[in-house]
Motif scaffolding. Structure first.
Motif, mmCIF file in Angstrom:
data_model
loop_
_atom_site.group_PDB
_atom_site.id
_atom_site.type_symbol
_atom_site.label_atom_id
_atom_site.label_comp_id
_atom_site.label_asym_id
_atom_site.label_seq_id
_atom_site.Cartn_x
_atom_site.Cartn_y
_atom_site.Cartn_z
ATOM 1 N N ARG A 12 113.059 27.617 76.017
ATOM 2 C CA ARG A 12 113.016 27.463 77.480
ATOM 3 C C ARG A 12 114.388 27.063 77.989
ATOM 4 O O ARG A 12 115.134 27.888 78.489
ATOM 5 C CB ARG A 12 111.933 26.431 77.857
ATOM 6 C CG ARG A 12 111.527 26.468 79.311
ATOM 7 C CD ARG A 12 112.446 25.671 80.230
ATOM 8 N NE ARG A 12 112.473 24.241 79.925
ATOM 9 C CZ ARG A 12 113.304 23.388 80.518
ATOM 10 N NH1 ARG A 12 114.176 23.801 81.422
ATOM 11 N NH2 ARG A 12 113.320 22.105 80.179
ATOM 12 N N PHE A 73 105.970 25.049 79.965
ATOM 13 C CA PHE A 73 106.775 24.278 80.922
ATOM 14 C C PHE A 73 106.604 24.813 82.344
ATOM 15 O O PHE A 73 106.457 26.024 82.545
ATOM 16 C CB PHE A 73 108.240 24.378 80.499
ATOM 17 C CG PHE A 73 109.216 23.658 81.386
ATOM 18 C CD1 PHE A 73 109.481 22.311 81.200
ATOM 19 C CD2 PHE A 73 109.891 24.340 82.396
ATOM 20 C CE1 PHE A 73 110.391 21.646 82.008
ATOM 21 C CE2 PHE A 73 110.809 23.689 83.204
ATOM 22 C CZ PHE A 73 111.063 22.340 83.010
ATOM 23 N N PHE A 103 108.079 19.256 85.275
ATOM 24 C CA PHE A 103 109.156 18.396 85.768
ATOM 25 C C PHE A 103 108.927 18.100 87.244
ATOM 26 O O PHE A 103 108.350 18.910 87.976
ATOM 27 C CB PHE A 103 110.534 19.021 85.534
ATOM 28 C CG PHE A 103 110.886 20.154 86.468
ATOM 29 C CD1 PHE A 103 110.460 21.442 86.205
ATOM 30 C CD2 PHE A 103 111.659 19.923 87.606
ATOM 31 C CE1 PHE A 103 110.786 22.490 87.063
ATOM 32 C CE2 PHE A 103 111.991 20.970 88.467
ATOM 33 C CZ PHE A 103 111.551 22.256 88.190
ATOM 34 N N ASP A 143 108.450 15.442 82.685
ATOM 35 C CA ASP A 143 109.921 15.397 82.641
ATOM 36 C C ASP A 143 110.427 14.865 83.980
ATOM 37 O O ASP A 143 110.314 15.549 85.012
ATOM 38 C CB ASP A 143 110.499 16.815 82.443
ATOM 39 C CG ASP A 143 110.488 17.270 80.990
ATOM 40 O OD1 ASP A 143 110.002 16.520 80.118
ATOM 41 O OD2 ASP A 143 110.979 18.391 80.729
ATOM 42 N N GLU A 145 113.006 14.681 86.159
ATOM 43 C CA GLU A 145 114.292 15.362 86.347
ATOM 44 C C GLU A 145 115.294 14.420 87.028
ATOM 45 O O GLU A 145 114.903 13.642 87.908
ATOM 46 C CB GLU A 145 114.047 16.614 87.208
ATOM 47 C CG GLU A 145 115.192 17.603 87.185
ATOM 48 C CD GLU A 145 115.082 18.666 88.291
ATOM 49 O OE1 GLU A 145 114.290 18.483 89.229
ATOM 50 O OE2 GLU A 145 115.805 19.658 88.200
ATOM 51 N N THR A 178 119.662 15.323 83.709
ATOM 52 C CA THR A 178 119.682 16.752 84.051
ATOM 53 C C THR A 178 121.096 17.272 84.270
ATOM 54 O O THR A 178 121.445 18.365 83.827
ATOM 55 C CB THR A 178 118.813 16.976 85.300
ATOM 56 O OG1 THR A 178 117.528 16.406 85.036
ATOM 57 C CG2 THR A 178 118.679 18.433 85.649
ATOM 58 N N HIS A 205 115.732 13.639 77.584
ATOM 59 C CA HIS A 205 116.159 15.047 77.658
ATOM 60 C C HIS A 205 117.576 14.983 78.206
ATOM 61 O O HIS A 205 117.779 14.687 79.388
ATOM 62 C CB HIS A 205 115.212 15.812 78.590
ATOM 63 C CG HIS A 205 115.627 17.225 78.885
ATOM 64 N ND1 HIS A 205 114.939 18.316 78.404
ATOM 65 C CD2 HIS A 205 116.649 17.734 79.618
ATOM 66 C CE1 HIS A 205 115.507 19.433 78.831
ATOM 67 N NE2 HIS A 205 116.554 19.104 79.580
HETATM 68 C C1 LIG Z 1 113.667 19.219 82.640
HETATM 69 C C2 LIG Z 1 115.026 19.670 82.442
HETATM 70 O O1 LIG Z 1 115.274 20.705 81.866
HETATM 71 C C3 LIG Z 1 116.105 18.835 82.924
HETATM 72 O O2 LIG Z 1 115.865 17.882 83.652
HETATM 73 O O3 LIG Z 1 117.274 19.132 82.590
#
Ligand SMILES: CC(=O)C(=O)O
Ligand SMILES: CC(=O)SCCNC(=O)CCNC(=O)[C@H](O)C(C)(C)COP(=O)(O)OP(=O)(O)OC[C@H]1O[C@@H](n2cnc3c(N)ncnc32)[C@H](O)[C@@H]1OP(=O)(O)O
Length: 528
Positions: A12, A73, A103, A143, A145, A178, A205
């Motif tokens: 993804r 996702f 997210f 998530d 973000e 992010t 992440h």
């Molecule tokens: C969810 C995601 O890919 C980010 O926050 O970068």
């Protein structure tokens, strides 16, 4: 200490990287590799985004995975609708994954500017999307973000978004960097604050825009995070994502937080390379742990020491991640490099033998003329055997001529080569045409030699590189030609240097044939 779960998003976030696009079959193959590697979660894509991702979730259901969970996702529902009516949420459920990850916005600035809704409305989006999904699937990951940027801008609101996710029943809340701008010392401090207010297991992440994605992920683990997201080879949007090929060995070998078995870890390099191959990208030689250069030693001082004890210049044993120690030969070599290579080539060489010093001086002199042996180890082996007088004289070239002719109005130039070679007492004189002068020369040489050495027929040229050496003489400059050749069993590099590009190519080609004949002879000797 809690188990660390690895969550891979190569399929993804990895595909959000410029130059990367996988076919459905590639995605299934990668998912199988990740499962065998011991990755706990595989995020297969965003089914609400495109038909390919929908097809992946259909295909992966037919595959029996050993242990990994498949995650789909998507985002929180759009404003002004309900989760049940939201196409993205419905598609996520229809994909029938084991886990759904959505997210949502944490940063007040993003809520206002990107979604253009009120802060309160965003909390509703988060809460009711997760609560609805939780009714339809066993496990839901949230998530958050831009969590770290959001927290720095407005910590109260950032925490409110996490509380909404917690109330809705999220099984794990992932703090996302992010934009990748957060530095390691900020990560630990912020996570400590979050853990005072949020009970749900936390994840990380991290993007790599400040080159801190791996460091940030490891610091996060030190501060109580139990779910680590990342990708194979660090593929991902912009500068990439946290590289699981660095995170997994660090957790296993350095932090005493094993996330896969020792046997699975030994497959790390092969997984990294297969993913590069499927992405149609050249592997990054200098990639930590799994790159070709990760345990390649060039400086003489380093080579001398690793031969006494590898840990003097290696942070882990390369075999643990499926890699190997390599010794390079260059003008930075000492006798230790020469002796290490001799051992690798099965050549008996003593450090006290004056020929060792002779070879070393020869290398330094040739590198000064423009030769480079790092990518041309076959030429180096031949040089060593010639110095020792153990190289069989397979053939000699008595002369060659190459003609390139393009007449007025001709669609393309004509290239023709003639060569005279001597094998034993016989002289062969042949001519051949080619697609350009080097190809014509290669064709003429093979034509002359193949009647004596039919084994040359299965040798192919894989790569041909020319580098003009900086002498400032324009078209009269010295050129270096590096050729990569191979057959069914191996590949090898050879080099030539001359102020005539055809002559440089000729030298590299002759070494390539000689090396092929030498390998063939050695194989036969072993069989006899
Ligand atoms: C969810 C995601 O890919 C980010 O926050 O970068
Ligand atoms: C941080 C991350 O990496 S998140 C993952 C990013 N990945 C991708 O974007 C790849 C897949 N994306 C896509 O295929 C498309 O963008 C789609 C199908 C999701 C959406 O396409 P479109 O409907 O044409 O919208 P578009 O891409 O132009 O804009 C994004 C929309 O999502 C909305 N959106 C963005 N984040 C969220 C969120 N967390 N919750 C709800 N809606 C959101 C935006 O407000 C915008 O909607 P609007 O145009 O109605 O205001």
């Amino acid at each position: 200490m809690s188990q660390i779960y690895l969550y891979d998003t190569t399929l993804r976030d990895g595909t959000q990287s410029e130059d990367i696009s996988f076919l459905v079959a590639d995605k299934v193959r990668i998912a199988q590799l990740l499962d065998e590697l011991g990755i706990h979660y595989i995020e297969g894509g965003w089914p609400g985004s495109n038909p390919k991702d929908i097809a992946f979730f259909k295909e992966i259901r037919k595959v029996e995975l050993k242990q990994a969970k498949i995650a789909a996702f998507g985002s929180t529902r759009r404003a002004r609708t309900t989760p049940a009516k939201d196409t993205n949420i419905r598609t996520l459920i229809q994909a029938e994954p084991d886990t759904i990850t959505i997210f949502g916005k944490t940063w007040d600035f993003h809520v206002r500017e990107a979604l253009r809704i009120s802060l309160e409305e965003n909390l509703e989006l988060i809460y009711d999307s997760l609560a609805y999904l939780k009714e339809h699937v066993d496990e839901v990951v949230y998530d958050a973000e831009h969590f770290f940027d959001g927290y720095k801008a407005n910590p109260e609101y950032a925490i409110k978004t996490l509380e909404a996710a917690e109330r809705a029943g999220a099984d794990c809340i992932v703090l996302c960097d992010t934009n990748g701008g957060t530095l390691p010392f900020e990560i630990g401090r912020i996570i400590d604050q979050v853990r005072k207010q949020i009970r749900t297991p936390l994840g990380i992440h991290a993007h790599n825009d400040s080159e801190c994605a791996v460091a940030n992920s490891l610091v996060a683990v030190e501060h109580g995070i139990v779910h680590v997201q990342g990708t194979i080879n660090g593929f991902g949007e912009r500068c990439g994502n946290a590289n699981l090929c660095s995170i997994a060995p660090a957790l296993n070998l350095k932090m005493d937080r094993p996330c896969m078995s020792e046997e699975q870890l030994r497959n790390l390099r092969i997984v990294s390379r297969t993913v590069y191959e499927l992405a149609n990208l050249v592997p990054n030689k200098h990639q930590p742990y799994v790159g070709n250069s990760a345990f390649a030693h060039k400086g003489g001082v380093h080579v001398s020491a690793i031969q006494r004890h590898p840990e003097t210049y290696e942070h882990i044993r390369p075999e643990k991640v499926g890699n190997i120690t390599r010794v390079l030969v260059s003008d930075l070599s000492g006798k230790s490099n020469i002796l290490a290579k001799a051992e690798e080539f099965n050549i008996n060489l003593d450090s006290k033998d004056p020929v060792t010093q002779e070879i070393l001086e020869n290398i330094k002199d040739l590198e000064n003329q423009g030769f480079q042996f790092e990518g041309a180890e076959a030429s180096f082996e031949l040089l060593m055997r010639r110095a020792l007088g153990t190289m069989r004289h397979f053939f000699s070239v008595l002369g060659f001529r190459v003609i390139d002719y393009r007449g007025h109005g001709d669609a393309r130039p004509l290239s023709e080569a003639t060569v005279r070679v001597k094998v034993g007492g016989r002289i062969e004189h042949t001519a051949a045409e080619g697609q350009g002068p080097v190809n014509a020369l290669d064709n003429a040489m093979r034509k002359a030699l193949e009647s004596f050495y039919p084994q040359l027929k299965d040798m192919r040229l894989f790569d041909y590189k020319v580098r003009v050496l900086p002498t400032g003489k324009g078209t009269a400059s010295v050129t270096r030609v590096l050729i990569e050749s191979g057959d069914r069993l191996a590949r090898w590099g050879t080099v030539g240097v001359s102020d005539n590009i055809i002559d440089a190519s000729y030298q590299a080609l002759v070494d390539a044939y000689q090396y092929k004949l030498l390998q063939h002879q050695e194989r036969q000797n072993r069989q006899d």
